[in-house]
Scaffold this motif. Structure first.
Motif, PDB file in Angstrom:
ATOM      1  N   UNK A  66       8.489  39.843  14.547  1.00 15.99           N
ATOM      2  CA  UNK A  66       7.166  39.421  15.009  1.00 15.99           C
ATOM      3  C   UNK A  66       7.186  37.964  15.437  1.00 15.99           C
ATOM      4  N   UNK A  67       7.939  37.132  14.720  1.00 18.89           N
ATOM      5  CA  UNK A  67       8.087  35.727  15.119  1.00 18.89           C
ATOM      6  C   UNK A  67       8.739  35.630  16.493  1.00 18.89           C
ATOM      7  N   UNK A  68       9.798  36.408  16.698  1.00 19.01           N
ATOM      8  CA  UNK A  68      10.457  36.410  18.008  1.00 19.01           C
ATOM      9  C   UNK A  68       9.549  36.964  19.100  1.00 19.01           C
ATOM     10  N   UNK A  69       8.800  37.992  18.778  1.00 21.47           N
ATOM     11  CA  UNK A  69       7.892  38.573  19.753  1.00 21.47           C
ATOM     12  C   UNK A  69       6.903  37.523  20.245  1.00 21.47           C
ATOM     13  N   UNK A  70       6.303  36.776  19.327  1.00 23.82           N
ATOM     14  CA  UNK A  70       5.303  35.780  19.725  1.00 23.82           C
ATOM     15  C   UNK A  70       5.942  34.511  20.292  1.00 23.82           C
ATOM     16  N   UNK A  71       7.205  34.288  20.000  1.00 25.78           N
ATOM     17  CA  UNK A  71       7.894  33.114  20.533  1.00 25.78           C
ATOM     18  C   UNK A  71       8.498  33.372  21.910  1.00 25.78           C
ATOM     19  N   UNK A  72       8.758  34.627  22.256  1.00 27.95           N
ATOM     20  CA  UNK A  72       9.551  34.879  23.456  1.00 27.95           C
ATOM     21  C   UNK A  72       8.974  35.892  24.439  1.00 27.95           C
ATOM     22  N   UNK A  73       7.947  36.619  24.095  1.00 28.95           N
ATOM     23  CA  UNK A  73       7.543  37.765  24.910  1.00 28.95           C
ATOM     24  C   UNK A  73       6.161  37.656  25.554  1.00 28.95           C
ATOM     25  N   UNK A  74       5.674  36.459  25.770  1.00 30.90           N
ATOM     26  CA  UNK A  74       4.350  36.284  26.392  1.00 30.90           C
ATOM     27  C   UNK A  74       4.439  36.584  27.879  1.00 30.90           C
ATOM     28  N   UNK A  75       3.680  37.569  28.362  1.00 28.40           N
ATOM     29  CA  UNK A  75       3.760  37.925  29.783  1.00 28.40           C
ATOM     30  C   UNK A  75       2.949  37.007  30.696  1.00 28.40           C
ATOM     31  N   UNK A  76       2.163  36.122  30.135  1.00 24.66           N
ATOM     32  CA  UNK A  76       1.369  35.197  30.949  1.00 24.66           C
ATOM     33  C   UNK A  76      -0.112  35.458  30.804  1.00 24.66           C
ATOM     34  N   UNK A  77      -0.917  34.460  31.152  1.00 29.36           N
ATOM     35  CA  UNK A  77      -2.362  34.565  30.933  1.00 29.36           C
ATOM     36  C   UNK A  77      -3.064  35.582  31.829  1.00 29.36           C
ATOM     37  N   UNK A  78      -2.488  35.912  32.956  1.00 24.23           N
ATOM     38  CA  UNK A  78      -3.139  36.836  33.890  1.00 24.23           C
ATOM     39  C   UNK A  78      -2.538  38.237  33.855  1.00 24.23           C
TER      40      UNK A  78
END
Length: 162
Positions: free
Chosen positions: A105-117
């Motif tokens: 979950x830490x890696x998911x939130x640290x590395x997997x943000x697809x962007x604000x739009x």
């Protein structure tokens, strides 16, 4: 073979496969020098900051993880190796799975943000690298994947002989 036995064995095989993945990634980090001592960890954290961290994680990565990168790199390396050993051997599976789930979950939130739009579904698509392993680890923490294909029964017999 009953459905219960088949399901238990299948979950155990998945546990071992995930454990082997953690062993592979932990092994190169522990026994190589690039990740923990050669700046590899800091490279990845900087990459996450530039391209992939959820906005709420940026402060954590910049203000806590990077300044403590040397220690955290060793925690990540040995943590992955220990999770791999535990899952593969079938020892302390729930404990290892909970720590692995927190790590994923830490890696998911640290590395997997697809962007604000991004569209709603893209958040799930971007997280597949970590969310699938997180779901497996959650299943291991909840289920009884250590009931079969585990060294636990052998250790119990060994203790009884003493």
């Amino acid at each position: 073979m009953s459905n219960t036995n088949r399901n238990t064995r299948t979950l155990a095989l998945l546990r071992i496969a995930v454990g082997v993945l953690f062993l592979i990634f932990g092994e190169y980090k522990v026994f190589g020098t690039q990740f923990a001592l050669g700046g590899g960890f800091q490279f990845w954290i900087n990459r996450f900051i530039q391209h992939g961290a959820y906005p709420f994680m940026l402060g954590v990565l910049k203000n806590f993880v990077l300044p403590n990168g040397g220690v955290i790199a060793f925690l990540v390396a040995y943590g992955e190796l220990c999770i791999g050993i535990a899952l593969t051997a079938g020892l302390l599976v729930r404990t290892a799975s909970v720590f692995g789930l927190i790590f994923m979950l830490s890696l998911l939130f640290a590395a997997d943000y697809p962007g604000p739009n991004a569209a709603f579904w893209q958040y799930f698509g971007a997280s597949l690298d970590h969310s699938v392993l997180a779901l497996c680890l959650a299943a291991f923490a909840i289920g009884d994947s250590d009931e079969v294909l585990s060294v636990r029964p052998y250790l119990k017999r060994f203790r009884r002989k003493k």
